[in-house]
Design a protein around this motif. Structure first.
Motif, PDB file in Angstrom:
ATOM      1  N   ILE A  98      44.068  46.627  17.077  1.00 41.74           N
ATOM      2  CA  ILE A  98      44.906  46.294  18.227  1.00 41.74           C
ATOM      3  C   ILE A  98      44.178  45.643  19.460  1.00 41.74           C
ATOM      4  O   ILE A  98      44.382  44.511  19.808  1.00 41.74           O
ATOM      5  N   GLY A  99      42.837  46.078  19.675  1.00 41.07           N
ATOM      6  CA  GLY A  99      42.107  45.482  20.509  1.00 41.07           C
ATOM      7  C   GLY A  99      41.524  44.155  20.178  1.00 41.07           C
ATOM      8  O   GLY A  99      41.740  43.405  20.945  1.00 41.07           O
ATOM      9  N   THR A 100      41.346  43.915  19.083  1.00 43.43           N
ATOM     10  CA  THR A 100      40.923  42.627  18.450  1.00 43.43           C
ATOM     11  C   THR A 100      41.813  41.614  18.561  1.00 43.43           C
ATOM     12  O   THR A 100      41.582  40.501  19.084  1.00 43.43           O
ATOM     13  N   ALA A 101      42.938  42.142  18.088  1.00 39.67           N
ATOM     14  CA  ALA A 101      44.133  41.124  18.251  1.00 39.67           C
ATOM     15  C   ALA A 101      44.611  40.870  19.407  1.00 39.67           C
ATOM     16  O   ALA A 101      44.777  39.577  19.909  1.00 39.67           O
ATOM     17  N   ALA A 102      44.764  41.878  20.568  1.00 48.03           N
ATOM     18  CA  ALA A 102      45.104  41.494  21.949  1.00 48.03           C
ATOM     19  C   ALA A 102      43.906  40.447  22.489  1.00 48.03           C
ATOM     20  O   ALA A 102      44.285  39.458  23.197  1.00 48.03           O
ATOM     21  N   GLY A 103      42.776  40.723  22.392  1.00 47.19           N
ATOM     22  CA  GLY A 103      41.451  39.770  22.858  1.00 47.19           C
ATOM     23  C   GLY A 103      41.672  38.531  22.418  1.00 47.19           C
ATOM     24  O   GLY A 103      41.394  37.437  23.088  1.00 47.19           O
ATOM     25  N   GLU A 104      41.868  38.154  21.087  1.00 47.88           N
ATOM     26  CA  GLU A 104      41.779  36.868  20.463  1.00 47.88           C
ATOM     27  C   GLU A 104      43.183  36.164  20.861  1.00 47.88           C
ATOM     28  O   GLU A 104      43.154  35.106  21.218  1.00 47.88           O
ATOM     29  N   LEU A 105      44.330  37.028  21.089  1.00 49.74           N
ATOM     30  CA  LEU A 105      45.501  36.190  21.562  1.00 49.74           C
ATOM     31  C   LEU A 105      45.374  35.833  23.118  1.00 49.74           C
ATOM     32  O   LEU A 105      45.818  34.784  23.143  1.00 49.74           O
ATOM     33  N   ILE A 106      44.702  36.470  23.906  1.00 46.36           N
ATOM     34  CA  ILE A 106      44.460  36.196  25.216  1.00 46.36           C
ATOM     35  C   ILE A 106      43.637  34.815  25.356  1.00 46.36           C
ATOM     36  O   ILE A 106      43.829  33.913  25.941  1.00 46.36           O
ATOM     37  N   VAL A 107      42.408  35.007  24.383  1.00 47.58           N
ATOM     38  CA  VAL A 107      41.606  33.696  24.418  1.00 47.58           C
ATOM     39  C   VAL A 107      42.424  32.493  23.682  1.00 47.58           C
ATOM     40  O   VAL A 107      42.287  31.482  24.124  1.00 47.58           O
ATOM     41  N   GLU A 108      43.333  32.864  22.762  1.00 46.41           N
ATOM     42  CA  GLU A 108      44.167  31.612  22.557  1.00 46.41           C
ATOM     43  C   GLU A 108      44.997  30.863  23.299  1.00 46.41           C
ATOM     44  O   GLU A 108      45.201  29.827  23.540  1.00 46.41           O
ATOM     45  N   VAL A 109      45.810  31.763  24.165  1.00 49.13           N
ATOM     46  CA  VAL A 109      46.556  31.404  24.960  1.00 49.13           C
ATOM     47  C   VAL A 109      46.132  30.796  26.063  1.00 49.13           C
ATOM     48  O   VAL A 109      46.457  29.621  26.541  1.00 49.13           O
ATOM     49  N   LEU A 110      45.040  31.396  26.588  1.00 51.02           N
ATOM     50  CA  LEU A 110      44.223  30.469  27.570  1.00 51.02           C
ATOM     51  C   LEU A 110      43.811  29.024  27.263  1.00 51.02           C
ATOM     52  O   LEU A 110      43.361  28.322  27.791  1.00 51.02           O
TER      53      LEU A 110
END
Length: 336
Positions: A300-312
Motif C-alpha cells: 500500500i505504501g509503495t503504491a501510494a508513493g508511486e501514484l503521487i509521483v505519477e500524478v505530479l
C-alpha cells in the motif's frame, strides 16, 4: 560564509552551470549523461553543496514535500506504509511531512489545513473516516490527494486500498470449512470503511454459508486492544450461547479478545477459535499464533508513493486495489 554555488561545481567538473542544475534536480537529472551526472554529484558532495530548495520551489512552483496523514504512529500496521511511501517519494527527490490524527476529526482538520499551508505538492491520507470526506475533497480541488489504506466510499479521489469485503468472506468461509456453525464478530468503528465493509461482508457470508451469527451489542470506538477486550467481555456477558469462533476486525482487537478469553479461563482455539485482520508483525509469535487476513501495508505504501509521483508528473490517477489472502495459523481449529 556563503556555501558553494552551482558555478563552483561547474568549474570543478568543467561543464556549464545549467548542466549542473539539471544533474542535481531529480526531475531533470535524466536529461544529463550518466557519467556527467555522477561527476557532478561527486563534486557537489566534495564541495559541501546544499541545494536551495526554497529558490527551486519558487522557480518550479513545487516544494518537493508531500503531506502524509495517519491515524496512529504507534500502530505497527502504519509503520510499513510510511517506510515504503517515504522510499517511493525519495526516488523522486521528495520528502514527507507527517501528521497523526489519533482518529479525531477536528485534529485531522487542523493537520490537513496546516500541511496545505506549508505548500506541500500533494497529500496522502491513511487516516480517513467517513466524516473526513468533505474536507479531503475540498483539499483535492487545491492539490492532488490520495486516499490510502482506509477507503473513502463515494469519492472521486484516487485510492490505494485492498478488498476488505473479500477478506471478510475468506474468514467466514474458513470457519465454515472447519465445521463451525455459531460465530461472532467484534466490529471496529463503522465510520471507517474497512470495518463497515468487513462487517457487512462477513454477515452476508454467514447467511450464505448457513452460519448463525451471535450478535455483539457494541462497536469499537477505535480499532485498538482495549476495545477488542471490551467487546469480548460484552459477548461473554450477553449470551449463554458462546460462539465457537470469533472474527475480530483487526489484529489489535483480536489480541484484546484473546486477553479476555484467557482471563475467563477459555482456551483458544480449544474453546473458541479466533481470527484477526492485517497480519501485523509478530502475529506468528502470539500464543497461539493468530490466524488472520493479510493486509499488504508495505505494498500500500509503495503504491501510494508511486501514484503521487505519477500524478505530479502529469499522469491521470487510477485506483489501486490489492488482493487479499488468509494466513492460517493455530488460533483456529476444526470442530470435533
Amino acid at each position: 560564509m556563503a556555501g558553494p554555488k552551482l558555478d563552483d561545481i561547474a568549474r570543478e567538473v568543467g561543464v556549464h552551470p545549467s548542466t549542473v542544475s539539471r544533474a542535481l534536480n531529480p526531475a531533470k537529472a535524466s536529461m544529463v549523461r550518466p557519467d556527467t551526472r555522477i561527476k557532478v554529484e561527486e563534486a557537489a558532495r566534495r564541495l559541501g553543496y546544499r541545494p536551495d530548495l526554497v529558490a527551486r520551489g519558487l522557480q518550479s512552483g513545487r516544494t518537493a514535500t508531500v503531506g502524509v496523514i495517519v491515524a496512529d504512529l504507534g500502530n505497527t500496521f502504519v509503520t510499513p506504509i510510511i517506510h515504503r511511501l517515504t522510499s517511493a517519494l525519495e526516488t523522486a527527490g521528495m520528502v514527507p511531512i507527517i501528521g497523526e490524527t489519533q482518529d479525531d476529526h477536528e485534529r485531522f482538520t487542523r493537520i490537513l489545513d496546516h500541511i496545505i499551508s506549508r505548500r506541500v505538492d500533494a497529500v496522502v491520507t491513511a487516516a480517513a473516516r467517513s466524516g473526513d470526506k468533505e474536507i479531503l475533497e475540498s483539499a483535492g480541488r487545491l492539490l492532488p490527494v490520495v486516499v490510502a489504506a482506509r477507503p473513502l466510499e463515494g469519492t472521486s479521489l484516487p485510492q490505494v486500498i485492498h478488498d476488505d469485503r473479500a477478506g471478510a468472506r475468506l474468514v467466514a468461509e474458513h470457519l465454515a470449512d472447519l465445521g463451525h456453525k455459531r460465530v461472532g464478530q467484534l466490529r471496529g468503528p463503522l465510520d471507517v470503511a474497512n470495518f463497515s465493509q468487513r462487517a457487512e461482508a462477513f454477515s452476508e457470508a454467514c447467511q450464505r454459508l448457513d452460519l448463525e451469527e451471535i450478535p455483539v451489542f457494541g462497536i469499537g470506538e477505535r480499532p485498538i486492544f482495549d476495545e477488542g477486550r471490551r467487546l469480548m467481555e460484552m459477548l461473554l456477558e450477553d449470551t449463554d450461547r458462546l460462539p465457537t469462533a470469533v472474527f475480530a476486525h483487526n489484529d489489535l482487537m483480536a489480541l484484546g479478545a484473546l486477553s479476555t478469553l484467557h482471563a475467563a479461563g477459555l482456551s483458544v482455539p480449544d474453546d473458541v477459535s479466533l481470527v484477526g485482520y492485517n497480519d501485523l508483525p509478530a502475529m506468528d509469535l502470539v500464543a497461539p499464533p493468530l490466524t488472520t487476513v493479510r493486509y499488504p501495508s508495505r505494498e500500500i505504501g509503495t503504491a501510494a508513493g508511486e501514484l503521487i509521483v505519477e500524478v505530479l508528473g502529469g499522469a491521470e490517477p487510477e485506483d489501486v486495489c490489492l488482493d487479499t489472502h488468509l494466513v492460517v495459523r493455530k488460533s483456529t481449529r476444526a470442530i470435533r
